[in-house]
Design a protein around this motif. Structure first.
Motif, PDB file in Angstrom:
ATOM      1  N   UNK A   1      -4.038  24.283  -2.630  1.00 45.35           N
ATOM      2  CA  UNK A   1      -3.538  25.505  -2.008  1.00 45.35           C
ATOM      3  C   UNK A   1      -4.540  26.043  -0.993  1.00 45.35           C
ATOM      4  N   UNK A   2      -5.817  26.032  -1.346  1.00 47.04           N
ATOM      5  CA  UNK A   2      -6.856  26.514  -0.430  1.00 47.04           C
ATOM      6  C   UNK A   2      -6.965  25.607   0.784  1.00 47.04           C
ATOM      7  N   UNK A   3      -6.912  24.301   0.559  1.00 51.29           N
ATOM      8  CA  UNK A   3      -7.031  23.351   1.664  1.00 51.29           C
ATOM      9  C   UNK A   3      -5.859  23.474   2.632  1.00 51.29           C
ATOM     10  N   UNK A   4      -4.674  23.726   2.105  1.00 51.48           N
ATOM     11  CA  UNK A   4      -3.463  23.762   2.928  1.00 51.48           C
ATOM     12  C   UNK A   4      -3.333  25.066   3.703  1.00 51.48           C
ATOM     13  N   UNK A   5      -3.695  26.182   3.066  1.00 59.87           N
ATOM     14  CA  UNK A   5      -3.521  27.490   3.696  1.00 59.87           C
ATOM     15  C   UNK A   5      -4.839  28.123   4.138  1.00 59.87           C
ATOM     16  N   UNK A   6      -5.852  28.084   3.275  1.00 61.33           N
ATOM     17  CA  UNK A   6      -7.105  28.755   3.613  1.00 61.33           C
ATOM     18  C   UNK A   6      -7.804  28.145   4.807  1.00 61.33           C
ATOM     19  N   UNK A   7      -7.721  26.820   4.964  1.00 63.70           N
ATOM     20  CA  UNK A   7      -8.344  26.134   6.105  1.00 63.70           C
ATOM     21  C   UNK A   7      -7.302  25.767   7.138  1.00 63.70           C
TER      22      UNK A   7
ATOM     23  N   UNK B   1      -8.017  31.037  31.122  1.00 58.00           N
ATOM     24  CA  UNK B   1      -6.646  30.556  31.147  1.00 58.00           C
ATOM     25  C   UNK B   1      -6.381  29.401  30.184  1.00 58.00           C
ATOM     26  N   UNK B   2      -7.071  28.279  30.383  1.00 66.95           N
ATOM     27  CA  UNK B   2      -6.696  27.041  29.707  1.00 66.95           C
ATOM     28  C   UNK B   2      -6.771  27.154  28.186  1.00 66.95           C
ATOM     29  N   UNK B   3      -7.939  27.517  27.672  1.00 68.05           N
ATOM     30  CA  UNK B   3      -8.127  27.544  26.221  1.00 68.05           C
ATOM     31  C   UNK B   3      -7.258  28.592  25.532  1.00 68.05           C
ATOM     32  N   UNK B   4      -7.182  29.847  26.020  1.00 70.57           N
ATOM     33  CA  UNK B   4      -6.283  30.806  25.356  1.00 70.57           C
ATOM     34  C   UNK B   4      -4.827  30.360  25.352  1.00 70.57           C
ATOM     35  N   UNK B   5      -4.370  29.754  26.463  1.00 72.94           N
ATOM     36  CA  UNK B   5      -2.982  29.310  26.539  1.00 72.94           C
ATOM     37  C   UNK B   5      -2.707  28.198  25.537  1.00 72.94           C
ATOM     38  N   UNK B   6      -3.597  27.207  25.483  1.00 71.18           N
ATOM     39  CA  UNK B   6      -3.417  26.094  24.548  1.00 71.18           C
ATOM     40  C   UNK B   6      -3.444  26.595  23.107  1.00 71.18           C
ATOM     41  N   UNK B   7      -4.378  27.492  22.807  1.00 75.37           N
ATOM     42  CA  UNK B   7      -4.505  28.003  21.439  1.00 75.37           C
ATOM     43  C   UNK B   7      -3.276  28.799  21.019  1.00 75.37           C
ATOM     44  N   UNK B   8      -2.748  29.618  21.906  1.00 70.89           N
ATOM     45  CA  UNK B   8      -1.583  30.422  21.544  1.00 70.89           C
ATOM     46  C   UNK B   8      -0.336  29.561  21.400  1.00 70.89           C
ATOM     47  N   UNK B   9      -0.188  28.526  22.211  1.00 70.85           N
ATOM     48  CA  UNK B   9       0.936  27.608  22.050  1.00 70.85           C
ATOM     49  C   UNK B   9       0.868  26.926  20.683  1.00 70.85           C
ATOM     50  N   UNK B  10      -0.334  26.487  20.309  1.00 70.30           N
ATOM     51  CA  UNK B  10      -0.508  25.865  18.991  1.00 70.30           C
ATOM     52  C   UNK B  10      -0.294  26.877  17.871  1.00 70.30           C
ATOM     53  N   UNK B  11      -0.725  28.115  18.094  1.00 63.25           N
ATOM     54  CA  UNK B  11      -0.573  29.159  17.066  1.00 63.25           C
ATOM     55  C   UNK B  11       0.897  29.379  16.727  1.00 63.25           C
ATOM     56  N   UNK B  12       1.727  29.569  17.743  1.00 66.13           N
ATOM     57  CA  UNK B  12       3.148  29.770  17.489  1.00 66.13           C
ATOM     58  C   UNK B  12       3.820  28.472  17.049  1.00 66.13           C
ATOM     59  N   UNK B  13       3.289  27.342  17.488  1.00 64.32           N
ATOM     60  CA  UNK B  13       3.840  26.065  17.060  1.00 64.32           C
ATOM     61  C   UNK B  13       3.662  25.826  15.575  1.00 64.32           C
ATOM     62  N   UNK B  14       2.534  26.305  15.020  1.00 62.61           N
ATOM     63  CA  UNK B  14       2.311  26.163  13.581  1.00 62.61           C
ATOM     64  C   UNK B  14       3.382  26.906  12.787  1.00 62.61           C
ATOM     65  N   UNK B  15       3.777  28.083  13.258  1.00 60.35           N
ATOM     66  CA  UNK B  15       4.816  28.838  12.564  1.00 60.35           C
ATOM     67  C   UNK B  15       6.175  28.147  12.689  1.00 60.35           C
ATOM     68  N   UNK B  16       6.473  27.632  13.861  1.00 57.14           N
ATOM     69  CA  UNK B  16       7.770  27.009  14.081  1.00 57.14           C
ATOM     70  C   UNK B  16       7.928  25.713  13.297  1.00 57.14           C
ATOM     71  N   UNK B  17       6.817  24.983  13.106  1.00 58.92           N
ATOM     72  CA  UNK B  17       6.873  23.692  12.415  1.00 58.92           C
ATOM     73  C   UNK B  17       6.336  23.761  10.991  1.00 58.92           C
ATOM     74  N   UNK B  18       6.192  24.974  10.486  1.00 63.63           N
ATOM     75  CA  UNK B  18       5.599  25.108   9.149  1.00 63.63           C
ATOM     76  C   UNK B  18       6.521  24.556   8.070  1.00 63.63           C
ATOM     77  N   UNK B  19       5.908  23.860   7.111  1.00 64.35           N
ATOM     78  CA  UNK B  19       6.616  23.353   5.951  1.00 64.35           C
ATOM     79  C   UNK B  19       5.865  23.791   4.702  1.00 64.35           C
ATOM     80  N   UNK B  20       6.562  24.289   3.693  1.00 65.37           N
ATOM     81  CA  UNK B  20       5.884  24.732   2.468  1.00 65.37           C
ATOM     82  C   UNK B  20       5.141  23.585   1.798  1.00 65.37           C
TER      83      UNK B  20
END
Length: 395
Positions: A274-280, A327-346
């Motif tokens: 649980x810690x490995x999957x969510x905490x990290x 520009x580059x790093x914030x944009x890439x990070x935010x795309x990945x951030x929202x992508x994690x929510x969209x592709x999240x699996x329990x």
């Protein structure tokens, strides 16, 4: 970390494994404490405490061994791995890309999170340890060398891992993709199985796990130093008195040890999962990275940051870094951030075990704890935040 997440429990959910490892039926069944693991956990915390209790100067001397010795072990394992039968099959599998995987957005998200996690970005360790440098230390050159060394180490480690997996695949008569795994499952399940098939397995197993222990201690050194240094900076009048650092560090290590006793129980592997999957989770890393880039590139100002680097090192960073900060790093990070929510699996296991709802709630609380802290601290504000950047200084 969805790909990494399901490896350990998946490999250990069979009835035979549960009997050997004294695993319980789930996270809700805590079971008894396994005293062998408890003593190992205690020994690790005691070693960590006495390695860093006197501060970063003493820790720096310890790191000469704990950081260099894993490279010696890596070189030994590399030579041994490349001389095994079937090693070339593993090397080809490692170096030959699968172009179809480039179309998978999940791969890019995992890669971005892994790069940030591997470089220690967003954890505060680089900022804390960097604050101990002299004012005119060439941080520009150090940063570039850090990137080169980190990437080279990861690249060479791939040869160690896949040459061994190639040997294991040939030994079992199966394709390498059937034995290749990722994350903790590779470190604690697949690779030890491969080592057990080698001649003199005890020797190579000792080298491998000693390397893992030292790497883990190095990571813990940096994390603890970050926390203790932050406490000292917040309460300098009280914490800079004799023995205050040692006492606070002792209490922190003791509390951490007590909390981690749950990991040594029969249900501890589920807690660890649980810690490995969510905490990290990559959500935390990419979000904090994006916030830091916005703070440097826009709040403080990329031009002012370049001026500070020039003041310290005598040379101005390339304009490319300014574009990355803004520009580059914030944009890439935010795309990945929202992508994690969209592709999240329990979190689930291939054995069919589903975590209870309260466990998922605890997991999300861990994942979002560092994310929520950013707007809370930003809302409070801090009048001295800008002055930290205006006048660079060493400790």
């Amino acid at each position: 970390m969805q790909i990494v997440g399901a490896t350990v429990v998946d490999c250990l959910v069979s009835p035979c494994s549960r009997g050997i490892l004294s695993m319980s039926g789930g996270i809700e069944e805590v079971g008894s404490v396994k005293w062998e693991l408890l003593l190992c956990l205690l020994a690790c915390w005691v070693a960590c405490y006495f390695c860093i209790w006197k501060g970063v100067r003493f820790t720096g001397k310890v790191v000469y061994f704990t950081a260099v010795f894993p490279y010696v072990m890596l070189a030994i394992l590399l030579v041994r791995g490349l001389t095994l039968p079937g090693a070339w099959q593993g090397v080809v599998y490692y170096l030959y890309p699968d172009p179809s995987r480039l179309a998978d957005f999940q791969v890019w998200m995992e890669a971005a999170a892994q790069v940030l996690f591997s470089y220690g970005v967003s954890s505060g360790a680089l900022i804390t340890l960097g604050s101990y440098n002299k004012i005119h230390n060439n941080c520009y050159k150090d940063s570039l060398w850090l990137c080169v060394l980190n990437s080279a180490t990861s690249f060479i480690s791939g040869f160690v891992v896949f040459s061994t997996l190639g040997f294991m695949a040939e030994k079992q008569g199966i394709s390498i993709d059937k034995v290749a795994d990722s994350g903790p499952g590779l470190a604690f399940v697949v690779f030890p199985q491969a080592v057990a098939l080698m001649p003199l397995p005890q020797l190579w197993a000792a080298c491998f796990f000693l390397m893992l222990i030292l790497l883990g201690l190095d990571t813990l050194f940096a994390g603890l130093e970050t926390i203790i240094s932050s406490v000292i900076d917040m309460f300098p009048g009280q914490m800079r008195r004799p023995w205050r650092r040692e006492i606070v560090l002792f209490f922190f290590c003791s509390i951490s040890f007590i909390i981690q006793i749950s990991l040594t129980t029969q249900g501890g592997v589920y807690v660890f999962q649980l810690i490995d999957y969510y905490g990290a989770n990559g959500i935390c890393v990419v979000f904090v990275s994006a916030v830091q880039c916005v703070a440097v590139g826009w709040a403080f100002g990329a031009d002012r940051m370049c001026d500070a680097v020039q003041f310290m090192t005598g040379q101005r960073p390339w304009g490319y870094f300014t574009l990355c900060w803004r520009y580059f790093t914030p944009l890439i990070c935010m795309v990945c951030f929202f992508g994690f929510f969209l592709n999240h699996q329990p979190l689930t296991t291939s054995g069919g075990y589903m975590y209870p709802d309260w466990a998922y709630s605890v997991g999300w609380a861990m994942a979002l704890s560092s994310v929520v802290a950013v707007p809370i601290w930003a809302h409070r504000g801090h009048p001295h935040t800008a002055s930290v950047f205006l006048v660079p200084s060493g400790r």
